[in-house]
Design a protein around this motif. Structure first.
Motif, short mmCIF file in Angstrom:
data_model
loop_
_atom_site.label_atom_id
_atom_site.label_comp_id
_atom_site.label_asym_id
_atom_site.label_seq_id
_atom_site.Cartn_x
_atom_site.Cartn_y
_atom_site.Cartn_z
N VAL A 255 0.66 -1.22 -0.10
CA VAL A 255 -0.16 -0.10 0.00
C VAL A 255 0.65 1.26 -0.05
O VAL A 255 0.69 2.31 -0.84
N GLY A 256 1.86 1.23 0.71
CA GLY A 256 2.77 2.30 0.87
C GLY A 256 3.55 2.54 -0.56
O GLY A 256 3.77 3.78 -0.91
N SER A 257 3.84 1.50 -1.19
CA SER A 257 4.69 1.51 -2.57
C SER A 257 3.70 2.30 -3.62
O SER A 257 4.04 3.23 -4.34
N PHE A 258 2.22 2.10 -3.53
CA PHE A 258 1.34 2.73 -4.42
C PHE A 258 1.36 4.15 -3.91
O PHE A 258 0.79 5.16 -5.05
N ALA A 259 1.12 4.51 -2.66
CA ALA A 259 1.01 5.77 -2.12
C ALA A 259 2.17 6.78 -2.57
O ALA A 259 1.72 7.79 -3.04
N VAL A 260 3.21 6.08 -2.82
CA VAL A 260 4.57 7.09 -3.33
C VAL A 260 4.45 7.27 -4.59
O VAL A 260 4.70 8.28 -5.03
N SER A 261 3.78 6.09 -5.44
CA SER A 261 3.83 6.33 -6.85
C SER A 261 2.58 7.24 -7.46
O SER A 261 2.87 7.82 -8.04
N GLY A 268 2.23 13.25 2.94
CA GLY A 268 1.17 13.13 3.49
C GLY A 268 0.19 11.71 3.48
O GLY A 268 -0.43 11.23 4.53
N VAL A 269 0.14 11.12 2.28
CA VAL A 269 -0.63 10.08 2.02
C VAL A 269 0.00 8.97 2.54
O VAL A 269 -0.85 8.01 2.99
N TYR A 270 1.31 8.67 2.23
CA TYR A 270 2.14 7.28 2.74
C TYR A 270 1.87 7.08 4.16
O TYR A 270 1.44 6.06 4.54
N PRO A 271 2.32 8.01 5.17
CA PRO A 271 2.14 7.70 6.38
C PRO A 271 0.54 7.24 6.98
O PRO A 271 0.39 6.18 7.66
#
Length: 321
Positions: A255-261, A268-271
């Motif tokens: 989920v974090g990988s997609f948030a960064v992309s 804001g989104v990743y954490p």
């Protein structure tokens, strides 16, 4: 709508969204919850954070080293230092404009190593394809380990995997149709696009022409293993997440990988995305959110420090070029 305004929107909307999500998350929590979150962050074990930081740096060095395997088949040589700095300024640029880093990365080698832009950019596309395949493999393993829980999470978030698949298939169909039109048209702009695409294709084919394919594959596996390990180690910096299962950590990683992309470096989104997954799997709210913030800050610190230094050192170390 003029081009300048469109460019401003592309930069500001993802950034403002990230800021809004942070504001909303903190504003909707109680003072006690904010205090618990702050304590979890400030009392985290710095040793594991520093190890994660070091591993993150190593992964970027490996990515820069791997790049030479795709450039050499086309007859181009470049220094490891320039490739590393090009990688770092690219990651730093993505905090401003999502996905702009790939363009800057290819342009950097064009400027300092005289490698044609379209060919360098083609190798970056090939590299991204290889990375995407590894990420898809990780997603597959995660789904196997956490099938029931992930389906429950997607349902709770009202996310329909079938709709997402159909959307991507539609994009592929549009791409194929557009490619056919460009290929057959004699319109001058389309001729320029075909010329650019020819150079890109040559760069992308370099992955098939490499003499050291196994070295490339090993570096790719190494890079993603490091990504997973540096993310996994963060859990030991917070007592409440130390016993979290590997399957749950992998779900948060995906989920974090997609948030960064999808955003400006995950601002804001990743954490919140990573914390949300951990909360869903039963981790205490303040610990889950602290995990997300510590992981993001650690990865961001690597990019900001080495990306900033690279912006300064690139022209200084290449003053003759």
């Amino acid at each position: 709508m003029n081009k300048r305004f469109k460019k401003i929107l592309k930069i500001s909307i993802p950034l403002l969204l990230g800021i809004f999500l942070v504001w909303y998350s903190l504003g909707s929590s109680t003072p006690e919850e904010r205090q618990s979150l702050w304590q979890s962050i400030t009392q985290a074990n710095i040793f594991w954070i520093l190890v994660s930081f070091f591993l993150g740096t190593i992964s970027h060095v490996s990515r820069a080293y791997r790049w030479k395997f795709m450039l050499e088949p086309m007859g181009y040589k470049s220094s490891l230092s320039n490739r590393f700095m090009a990688v770092m300024v690219a990651y730093l640029a993505n905090f401003g404009i999502p996905r702009s880093g790939e363009v800057l990365r290819a342009a950097t080698l064009t400027n300092y190593e005289k490698i044609p832009f379209e060919k360098g950019f083609g190798t970056i596309i090939s590299e991204r394809v290889a990375d995407l395949l590894i990420l898809m493999f990780i997603i597959g393993v995660t789904v196997i380990l956490q099938t029931d829980e992930l389906l429950g999470y997607l349902d709770a978030q009202n996310i329909k995997p079938l709709n997402t698949l159909l959307f991507f298939l539609g994009l592929v169909a549009i791409f194929i149709i557009g490619l056919t039109v460009i290929k057959k048209s004699n319109w001058l702009p389309f001729q320029k696009i075909r010329k650019l695409a020819k150079g890109l294709l040559e760069g992308m084919k370099s992955i098939l022409q490499m003499r050291q394919k196994w070295a490339f594959l090993l570096h790719t596996a190494f890079i993603w293993t490091i990504y997973l390990v540096m993310f996994f180690l963060i859990q030991f910096s917070i007592p409440e997440t130390a016993e979290t299962s590997f399957g749950v950590i992998m779900a948060a990683f995906v989920v974090g990988s997609f948030a960064v992309s999808a955003t400006n470096g995950g601002i804001g989104v990743y954490p919140l995305a990573v914390g949300g997954v951990l909360i869903f799997f039963g981790v205490e709210d303040h610990a889950a959110e602290a995990f997300g913030w510590i992981s993001w800050v650690t990865q961001t610190a690597v990019v900001v420090i080495f990306g900033g230094l690279s912006f300064i050192l690139l022209p200084l170390l290449n003053n003759r070029k």
